[in-house]
Design a protein around this motif. Structure first.
Motif, PDB file in Angstrom:
ATOM      1  N   LYS A  42     -89.404  57.810 -30.124  1.00 39.66           N
ATOM      2  CA  LYS A  42     -88.288  56.875 -30.318  1.00 39.66           C
ATOM      3  C   LYS A  42     -87.649  56.496 -28.980  1.00 39.66           C
ATOM      4  CE  LYS A  42     -85.944  59.835 -32.882  1.00 39.66           C
ATOM      5  NZ  LYS A  42     -86.832  61.013 -32.802  1.00 39.66           N
ATOM      6  N   THR A  43     -87.264  57.504 -28.203  1.00 39.24           N
ATOM      7  CA  THR A  43     -86.599  57.231 -26.925  1.00 39.24           C
ATOM      8  C   THR A  43     -87.523  56.479 -25.987  1.00 39.24           C
ATOM      9  OG1 THR A  43     -85.108  59.114 -27.125  1.00 39.24           O
ATOM     10  CG2 THR A  43     -85.549  58.345 -24.898  1.00 39.24           C
ATOM     11  N   THR A  44     -88.789  56.849 -25.975  1.00 42.16           N
ATOM     12  CA  THR A  44     -89.750  56.174 -25.103  1.00 42.16           C
ATOM     13  C   THR A  44     -89.832  54.689 -25.455  1.00 42.16           C
ATOM     14  OG1 THR A  44     -90.990  58.234 -24.948  1.00 42.16           O
ATOM     15  CG2 THR A  44     -92.135  56.229 -24.281  1.00 42.16           C
ATOM     16  N   MET A 157     -79.183  51.739 -29.004  1.00 42.08           N
ATOM     17  CA  MET A 157     -78.377  52.950 -29.161  1.00 42.08           C
ATOM     18  C   MET A 157     -79.302  54.120 -29.471  1.00 42.08           C
ATOM     19  SD  MET A 157     -75.114  51.640 -31.288  1.00 42.08           S
ATOM     20  CE  MET A 157     -74.417  50.007 -31.024  1.00 42.08           C
ATOM     21  N   ASP A 158     -79.244  55.125 -28.594  1.00 39.63           N
ATOM     22  CA  ASP A 158     -80.152  56.265 -28.744  1.00 39.63           C
ATOM     23  C   ASP A 158     -79.373  57.494 -29.208  1.00 39.63           C
ATOM     24  OD1 ASP A 158     -82.179  58.081 -28.703  1.00 39.63           O
ATOM     25  OD2 ASP A 158     -82.778  57.707 -26.624  1.00 39.63           O
ATOM     26  N   GLU A 159     -79.431  57.806 -30.479  1.00 41.66           N
ATOM     27  CA  GLU A 159     -78.751  58.961 -31.079  1.00 41.66           C
ATOM     28  C   GLU A 159     -77.286  59.039 -30.638  1.00 41.66           C
ATOM     29  OE1 GLU A 159     -80.774  61.891 -32.534  1.00 41.66           O
ATOM     30  OE2 GLU A 159     -82.794  61.326 -31.880  1.00 41.66           O
ATOM     31  N   PRO A 160     -76.530  57.948 -30.776  1.00 40.91           N
ATOM     32  CA  PRO A 160     -75.168  57.956 -30.222  1.00 40.91           C
ATOM     33  C   PRO A 160     -74.233  58.935 -30.925  1.00 40.91           C
ATOM     34  CG  PRO A 160     -75.492  55.994 -31.564  1.00 40.91           C
ATOM     35  CD  PRO A 160     -76.833  56.662 -31.441  1.00 40.91           C
TER      36      PRO A 160
HETATM   37 MG   LIG Z   1     -85.089  60.874 -28.150  1.00 40.91          MG
END
Ligand SMILES: [Mg+2]
Ligand SMILES: Nc1ncnc2c1ncn2[C@@H]1O[C@H](COP(=O)(O)OP(=O)(O)O)[C@@H](O)[C@H]1O
Length: 346
Positions: A42-44, A157-160
């Motif tokens: 996901k983050t990538t 938005m990454d796991e905010p």
């Molecule tokens: Mg991640």
């Protein structure tokens, strides 16, 4: 227009594939959620869209323009991370204003823009505090305001919410939903929390091991999971899954017998949701009670059916003892059938 196209987007490190041929068009103003377990890519994916990570294959188009080779600052994308990354020595006002200074936006407009962003996240009363004088939820709202103030074409938005405690997570989640309704900016939101995904998304992308498993509305994904992985990932509790054999439309497994299925003969995985089943008539499952959980609005009854634990929702006044025999009604109409070998929905 900020439609985002990901065309066979991939990221490899040596022989390890972090993201494998991600192919999707995200509509202008859509709220898309990337959902999957830790390490699924996901983050990538987000970092490639933001320009913080170079794609090793495929293309990224924002508003029809290929951005693969653009610097992050030239992509008109604002990112909010799990860690708030605020400047400790600047007060809330200056933290929110910071991106306007960096981008050399006309200083005459700063005050208006900062005040408007602060108002949207209800920080107007805290503008002169430093980050250390704020709660976790307030800090995350500063980070949100700092993204809003730029008026970007795309929010990432990454796991905010993942650094917030459970109660604050729920209220901040509601605030993000309300904010996205007001701002109407294309948003990609990453989470491993399926409830967050279901409550926020226009569409959800479920990922596992770098590979997209299913793309659909929350309802699509809940009602018709494409495979065993999605079935087991979505829902609370997750879908009950049992192995067995189908012959002439009858599924048989350990302590389970469900007739009336329209699925071909052979080894299969049968799934159903606890909330679709109930105690009593039909009695497709009869097994000893493993545990009972009072949930307030209902009682969750879990039985041991062979190797599998199977949960069924019962009325809130249902009472029984652990170890007692329990019969559940699991009609064919609530069942999902998956291929035992591939896991794909049949
Ligand atoms: Mg991640
Ligand atoms: N710089 C890197 N070098 C090698 N592997 C990496 C690197 N960054 C991430 N990975 C791996 O890629 C996979 C996906 O990571 P990530 O996108 O951070 O997952 P998620 O955000 O879904 O938890 C993980 O297995 C991770 O260990």
């Amino acid at each position: 227009m900020a439609e985002i196209q990901l065309r066979n987007l991939s990221k490899r490190w040596g022989s390890f594939v972090g993201v494998d041929n991600f192919d999707l068009t995200i509509a202008d103003r859509e709220f898309l959620v990337l959902l999957g377990p830790s390490g699924c890519g996901k983050t990538t994916t987000m970092r490639m869209i933001a320009g913080l990570e170079q794609a090793t294959g495929g293309d990224i188009l924002i508003g029809g323009k290929r951005v693969n080779d653009l610097d992050p600052k030239d992509r008109d994308v604002a990112m909010v991370f799990q860690s708030y990354a605020l400047y400790p020595n600047l007060d809330v006002y200056e933290n929110i204003r910071f991106p306007l200074k960096v981008r050399r936006i006309d200083p005459a407009t700063h005050r208006d823009r900062v005040m408007r962003a602060a108002e949207m996240v209800e920080l107007t009363d805290f503008l002169h505090r430093r980050p250390a004088e704020l709660s976790g939820g307030q800090r995350q709202r500063v980070a949100l305001a700092r993204a809003i103030v730029r008026q970007p074409n795309v929010f990432l938005m990454d796991e905010p919410l993942s650094n917030l405690d459970a109660k604050l997570r729920v209220s901040t989640r509601a605030q993000i939903k309300n904010l996205s309704h007001e701002l109407k900016v294309t948003t990609i939101y990453v989470t491993h929390d399926q409830i967050e995904a279901m409550t926020l998304a226009d569409r959800v992308v479920v990922m596992n091991k770098g590979v997209v498993q299913q793309v659909g509305t929350p309802t699509d994904i809940y009602d018709r999971p494409a495979n065993v992985f999605v079935a087991g990932f979505i829902g609370s509790p997750a879908m009950n899954l049992m192995e067995g054999e189908i012959r002439g439309g009858v599924f048989e497994g350990a302590r389970v017998r469900v007739p009336g299925l329209s699925a071909p003969d052979g080894r299969a995985v049968l799934g159903f949701r606890a909330e679709d089943a109930g105690p009593g008539a039909g009695s497709e499952i009869t097994a000893p009670i493993y545990t009972l959980e009072l949930l307030g609005d209902s009682t969750m009854v879990t039985v041991r059916a062979g190797g599998a634990l199977v949960s069924v929702k019962a009325p809130k006044d249902f009472r029984a003892e652990i170890g007692e025999s329990f019969s559940a009604h699991v009609p064919a109409s609530i069942c999902h059938v998956f291929d035992a070998a591939t896991g794909a929905r049949r």
